[in-house]
Write a protein that holds these residues in place. Structure first.
Motif, PDB file in Angstrom:
ATOM      1  N   ILE A 359     -44.278  -5.346 -19.610  1.00  0.00           N
ATOM      2  CA  ILE A 359     -44.958  -3.938 -19.570  1.00  0.00           C
ATOM      3  C   ILE A 359     -46.137  -3.966 -18.863  1.00  0.00           C
ATOM      4  N   PRO A 360     -46.955  -4.704 -18.981  1.00  0.00           N
ATOM      5  CA  PRO A 360     -48.243  -4.686 -17.903  1.00  0.00           C
ATOM      6  C   PRO A 360     -47.919  -4.360 -16.486  1.00  0.00           C
ATOM      7  N   ALA A 361     -47.062  -5.301 -16.016  1.00  0.00           N
ATOM      8  CA  ALA A 361     -46.740  -5.086 -14.576  1.00  0.00           C
ATOM      9  C   ALA A 361     -45.820  -3.832 -14.236  1.00  0.00           C
ATOM     10  N   PHE A 362     -45.088  -3.201 -15.226  1.00  0.00           N
ATOM     11  CA  PHE A 362     -44.290  -2.225 -15.099  1.00  0.00           C
ATOM     12  C   PHE A 362     -45.312  -1.060 -14.944  1.00  0.00           C
ATOM     13  N   VAL A 363     -46.000  -1.112 -15.903  1.00  0.00           N
ATOM     14  CA  VAL A 363     -47.152   0.324 -15.972  1.00  0.00           C
ATOM     15  C   VAL A 363     -47.919   0.118 -14.685  1.00  0.00           C
ATOM     16  N   ALA A 364     -48.494  -0.888 -14.245  1.00  0.00           N
ATOM     17  CA  ALA A 364     -49.626  -1.109 -13.311  1.00  0.00           C
ATOM     18  C   ALA A 364     -48.626  -0.467 -11.740  1.00  0.00           C
ATOM     19  N   GLU A 365     -47.492  -1.236 -11.636  1.00  0.00           N
ATOM     20  CA  GLU A 365     -46.640  -0.796 -10.343  1.00  0.00           C
ATOM     21  C   GLU A 365     -46.294   0.735 -10.560  1.00  0.00           C
ATOM     22  N   THR A 366     -45.684   1.092 -11.503  1.00  0.00           N
ATOM     23  CA  THR A 366     -45.209   2.506 -11.618  1.00  0.00           C
ATOM     24  C   THR A 366     -46.480   3.574 -11.610  1.00  0.00           C
ATOM     25  N   ASP A 367     -47.515   3.176 -12.608  1.00  0.00           N
ATOM     26  CA  ASP A 367     -48.660   4.284 -12.410  1.00  0.00           C
ATOM     27  C   ASP A 367     -49.068   4.315 -10.954  1.00  0.00           C
ATOM     28  N   ALA A 368     -49.262   3.298 -10.063  1.00  0.00           N
ATOM     29  CA  ALA A 368     -49.372   3.353  -8.746  1.00  0.00           C
ATOM     30  C   ALA A 368     -48.698   4.158  -7.909  1.00  0.00           C
ATOM     31  N   GLU A 369     -47.476   3.997  -7.967  1.00  0.00           N
ATOM     32  CA  GLU A 369     -46.320   4.757  -7.471  1.00  0.00           C
ATOM     33  C   GLU A 369     -46.413   5.915  -7.623  1.00  0.00           C
ATOM     34  N   ILE A 370     -46.481   6.465  -8.864  1.00  0.00           N
ATOM     35  CA  ILE A 370     -46.651   7.962  -9.208  1.00  0.00           C
ATOM     36  C   ILE A 370     -47.938   8.554  -8.612  1.00  0.00           C
ATOM     37  N   ALA A 371     -49.069   7.770  -8.710  1.00  0.00           N
ATOM     38  CA  ALA A 371     -50.231   8.427  -8.103  1.00  0.00           C
ATOM     39  C   ALA A 371     -50.064   8.615  -6.549  1.00  0.00           C
ATOM     40  N   ARG A 372     -49.456   7.322  -5.868  1.00  0.00           N
ATOM     41  CA  ARG A 372     -49.368   7.382  -4.470  1.00  0.00           C
ATOM     42  C   ARG A 372     -48.516   8.818  -4.017  1.00  0.00           C
ATOM     43  N   ARG A 373     -47.345   9.117  -4.728  1.00  0.00           N
ATOM     44  CA  ARG A 373     -46.186  10.223  -4.324  1.00  0.00           C
ATOM     45  C   ARG A 373     -46.690  11.531  -5.038  1.00  0.00           C
ATOM     46  N   PHE A 374     -47.441  11.289  -6.033  1.00  0.00           N
ATOM     47  CA  PHE A 374     -47.325  12.742  -6.782  1.00  0.00           C
ATOM     48  C   PHE A 374     -49.220  12.999  -6.999  1.00  0.00           C
ATOM     49  N   PRO A 375     -49.842  13.165  -5.910  1.00  0.00           N
ATOM     50  CA  PRO A 375     -51.363  13.246  -6.322  1.00  0.00           C
ATOM     51  C   PRO A 375     -51.659  14.025  -7.345  1.00  0.00           C
ATOM     52  N   GLY A 376     -52.620  13.547  -8.290  1.00  0.00           N
ATOM     53  CA  GLY A 376     -53.139  14.283  -9.229  1.00  0.00           C
ATOM     54  C   GLY A 376     -52.408  14.426 -10.497  1.00  0.00           C
ATOM     55  N   ALA A 377     -50.873  13.776 -10.443  1.00  0.00           N
ATOM     56  CA  ALA A 377     -50.486  13.603 -11.744  1.00  0.00           C
ATOM     57  C   ALA A 377     -50.937  12.833 -12.855  1.00  0.00           C
ATOM     58  N   ARG A 378     -50.714  13.052 -14.011  1.00  0.00           N
ATOM     59  CA  ARG A 378     -51.539  12.504 -15.188  1.00  0.00           C
ATOM     60  C   ARG A 378     -50.551  11.878 -16.192  1.00  0.00           C
ATOM     61  N   LEU A 379     -50.951  10.593 -16.221  1.00  0.00           N
ATOM     62  CA  LEU A 379     -50.008   9.556 -17.048  1.00  0.00           C
ATOM     63  C   LEU A 379     -50.117   9.645 -18.473  1.00  0.00           C
ATOM     64  N   VAL A 380     -49.374   9.845 -19.294  1.00  0.00           N
ATOM     65  CA  VAL A 380     -49.437   9.760 -20.799  1.00  0.00           C
ATOM     66  C   VAL A 380     -48.649   8.482 -21.104  1.00  0.00           C
ATOM     67  N   ASP A 381     -49.248   7.201 -21.406  1.00  0.00           N
ATOM     68  CA  ASP A 381     -48.557   6.274 -21.664  1.00  0.00           C
ATOM     69  C   ASP A 381     -48.991   5.797 -23.126  1.00  0.00           C
ATOM     70  N   PHE A 382     -47.945   5.865 -23.793  1.00  0.00           N
ATOM     71  CA  PHE A 382     -48.180   5.381 -25.386  1.00  0.00           C
ATOM     72  C   PHE A 382     -46.985   4.863 -25.961  1.00  0.00           C
ATOM     73  N   GLY A 383     -46.916   4.319 -27.129  1.00  0.00           N
ATOM     74  CA  GLY A 383     -45.686   3.793 -27.715  1.00  0.00           C
ATOM     75  C   GLY A 383     -45.739   2.763 -28.467  1.00  0.00           C
ATOM     76  N   HIS A 384     -44.432   2.248 -28.747  1.00  0.00           N
ATOM     77  CA  HIS A 384     -44.288   1.089 -29.680  1.00  0.00           C
ATOM     78  C   HIS A 384     -44.404  -0.386 -28.932  1.00  0.00           C
ATOM     79  N   LEU A 385     -45.608  -0.769 -28.680  1.00  0.00           N
ATOM     80  CA  LEU A 385     -45.457  -1.939 -27.839  1.00  0.00           C
ATOM     81  C   LEU A 385     -44.953  -3.100 -28.560  1.00  0.00           C
ATOM     82  N   GLY A 386     -44.969  -3.282 -29.902  1.00  0.00           N
ATOM     83  CA  GLY A 386     -44.607  -4.283 -30.421  1.00  0.00           C
ATOM     84  C   GLY A 386     -43.163  -4.610 -30.319  1.00  0.00           C
ATOM     85  N   ASP A 387     -42.237  -3.696 -29.970  1.00  0.00           N
ATOM     86  CA  ASP A 387     -40.950  -3.661 -29.646  1.00  0.00           C
ATOM     87  C   ASP A 387     -40.499  -3.301 -28.318  1.00  0.00           C
TER      88      ASP A 387
END
Length: 475
Positions: A359-387
Motif C-alpha cells: 500500500i505505501p508504494a501504491f499510494v506514493a506512485e499513484t499520488d505522484a502520477e495523478i499530480a503530474r497528469r492532473f495538476p491541482g487534483a486533490r487526493l482523498v486517501d482513506f479506508g480499511h488499512l487493516g484488510d
C-alpha cells in the motif's frame, strides 16, 4: 419509453401476487429509480413490494412468463449503479424492504436468521438485545439491508477481525430465476454435502438469484471496547503500526482505519462541529480494540501498545477515547469523510484493495502520477488499512467545476489508478461490487478463463438473462 404489449397482463399478475397496493406504477418513484450517488437514474415499469418469500417467487414466475427483467433492490445504498432500473421503462424493480423480520435467534448456536429487507442496524440491535454481537458494521448501516449486504459481499470496519459479509453467512434462502425457492438456512459451520451454493449467490449482485433470508454468525459481546486516534508521519509507519498492534493485541484488534491529511481537512471544513482531538498530521489512524476480560485489562494493554509505538517512532501523538460518546465521535470523524466529499462536490471514487505490504508504494506512485497528469487534483486517501482496502478518491482542483472535471477526466484517472492496482497485485473492487459502473473495467482486466467461468454460471442459473441484466457481466 416503449412499454411492451404484454405489460397490462404482467401488471395484473403482479397485483394478484402481492396485492394492488404493493405494485407501484404512478407518482414519485425516485427512491427506487435513482441510485445513492445520483449517477444512475432509470424508469421502472413497476416497483413491486412482496411481503414474503412465496410472494417473491410468484413475482419472479410472473416476470419470467412475460420475459421481463427484474432488478432486485434492498436499501438502494449501493455505490456502483447495481440496484436501479435502466431507462427503458420495461424492467420491474423488486423491492425487498417488506421482508424485514428477524425470524429467529439461536444463542446456543450463535446464529440469527433474518429476512433480506431487514436493515443492518435493526439486526445488530436484535442481536444486542440477546447479549450478542453481529459484527458487520458499515457507515450506511441505518439504511442498508442484509440482502444487499450479502449480494455485494459488503465489508466495512471490522473485516480485519470478523471478515466480509461472506464470512458471516452460514446459510441462505434464495428465489431462483425460474421462481423456485432454495432453502439453505441451516446454521451449520460444517456441511460438506456437495457444492456450497450460498457462495454462488453471495457477491453476485442479484444476477444469479434473489436472496430472501440469511442465517448469520453471532459472537459474544466484548466486555470492553476501546477506540484511539493516532497521528503518524507516513503511510509506511501506519503499516508498521498495524504489525505492532496485531502482534500485541491479536484478535482483540477489531478496527484499523487510515486517513490522509486532506480527507480530514474536508471534514473540518464541512463539519467543524466534529471534535478533532489531535492536531493535523500527514496520516491519522483510528484503532479499535475489543476485549473479553474487562475495561481495565483492555486499557492497560492498549496504552502499553501505543506507548511502544511512540517509543519506536511509529506515531507522533495519540488520544484514547474516555467514554462511549468520545468513541462515537472518533468514529464519526472517520465516517464523515464520504459526506464531506459529497459536500465538496462530485469526485472520482475508487474502492480498491492491495496487499497491505504494497500500500505505501501504491499510494506514493499513484499520488505522484495523478499530480503530474492532473495538476491541482486533490487526493482523498482513506479506508480499511487493516484488510488492505483503500478508498482512493480524486477531488477536482480547488475552484474547478467538479462535474466537468469528472466528465473530462474520470476514464483517464481510472486507468491510472487501476493500472497501478494491477501492478501491485490488487483488485479494482474491494467491497462495493461491480454493478454497472465497473462492468467494462472487469471485462478488460479479469482473465478470460475467469470471465468464461462466470458467464457459464450465469447461463446455468439464469439462462434467459432476466435477473439484473447488464450488471457485473455485459448482456
Amino acid at each position: 419509453m416503449n412499454i411492451p404489449p404484454s405489460a397490462p397482463a404482467l401488471l395484473e399478475a403482479l397485483r394478484a401476487a402481492v396485492g394492488p397496493a404493493h405494485v407501484l406504477t404512478e407518482g414519485d418513484l425516485t427512491a427506487y429509480e435513482l441510485d445513492w450517488r445520483r449517477r444512475y437514474r432509470g424508469k421502472a415499469l413497476a416497483v413491486v413490494r412482496p411481503g414474503s418469500t412465496d410472494e417473491v417467487a410468484a413475482v419472479v414466475r410472473a416476470c419470467a412468463a412475460h420475459r421481463t427483467s427484474i432488478v432486485p433492490q434492498g436499501g438502494n445504498t449501493g455505490l456502483v449503479g447495481g440496484s436501479v432500473p435502466d431507462a427503458s421503462g420495461r424492467q420491474v424493480v423488486l423491492s425487498l424492504q417488506r421482508l424485514h423480520h428477524v425470524r429467529s435467534i439461536d444463542p446456543a448456536n450463535l446464529t440469527m436468521t433474518v429476512e433480506a429487507g431487514c436493515v443492518l442496524q435493526a439486526a445488530q440491535e436484535a442481536a444486542a438485545q440477546q447479549g450478542l454481537l453481529l459484527p458487520l458494521s458499515l457507515a450506511a448501516e441505518g439504511s442498508c439491508t442484509i440482502g444487499g449486504n450479502l449480494a455485494t459481499n459488503a465489508g466495512g470496519t471490522q473485516v480485519l477481525r470478523y471478515g466480509n459479509a461472506r464470512e458471516l453467512c452460514l446459510g441462505l434462502e434464495v428465489v431462483t430465476a425460474s421462481g423456485d425457492i432454495w432453502s439453505g438456512l441451516a446454521g451449520l459451520r460444517k456441511d460438506n454435502t456437495g457444492y456450497d451454493l450460498r457462495h454462488l449467490f453471495i457477491g453476485s449482485e442479484g444476477t444469479l438469484g434473489i436472496i430472501t433470508a440469511a442465517t448469520l454468525k453471532l459472537y459474544p459481546q466484548p466486555a470492553a471496547r476501546l477506540t484511539a486516534l493516532a497521528a503518524l508521519p507516513s503511510l509506511a509507519a501506519a503499516v508498521d503500526l498495524l504489525q505492532l498492534t496485531q502482534a500485541r493485541l491479536g484478535a482483540g484488534l477489531t478496527g484499523f482505519e487510515v486517513m490522509n491529511a486532506f480527507s480530514l481537512e474536508l471534514v473540518a471544513k464541512h463539519f467543524p462541529q466534529i471534535p478533532r482531538p489531535l492536531p493535523p498530521a500527514a496520516w491519522t489512524v483510528l484503532l479499535e480494540q475489543s476485549d473479553t476480560e474487562s475495561t481495565e485489562h483492555a486499557r492497560s494493554l492498549f496504552e502499553a501498545t501505543l506507548e511502544a509505538a511512540l517509543e519506536q517512532g511509529l506515531i507522533e501523538d495519540a488520544a484514547i477515547a474516555e467514554s462511549i460518546e468520545q468513541s462515537r465521535q472518533l468514529w464519526h470523524l472517520r465516517e464523515s469523510i464520504p459526506l464531506a466529499q459529497a459536500e465538496e462536490g462530485l469526485n472520482i471514487k475508487h474502492d480498491i484493495s492491495v496487499p497491505v505490504s504494497r500500500i505505501p508504494a501504491f499510494v506514493a506512485e499513484t499520488d505522484a502520477e495523478i499530480a503530474r497528469r492532473f495538476p491541482g487534483a486533490r487526493l482523498v486517501d482513506f479506508g480499511h488499512l487493516g484488510d488492505g482496502n483503500l478508498h482512493y478518491n480524486v477531488q477536482a482542483p480547488e475552484g474547478a467545476d467538479p462535474a466537468a472535471f469528472l466528465r473530462e477526466h474520470e476514464h483517464e484517472i481510472n486507468t491510472v489508478v487501476y493500472d497501478a492496482v494491477v501492478r501491485h497485485g490488487g483488485s479494482i473492487s474491494a467491497e462495493h461490487g461491480i454493478g454497472a459502473l465497473k462492468r467494462d473495467e472487469l471485462e478488460a482486466r479479469k482473465s478470460p478463463v475467469a470471465l468464461g467461468l462466470m458467464r457459464a454460471i450465469k447461463q446455468a442459473l439464469d439462462p434467459e438473462g432476466l435477473l439484473n441484466p447488464g450488471r457485473v457481466l455485459r448482456v
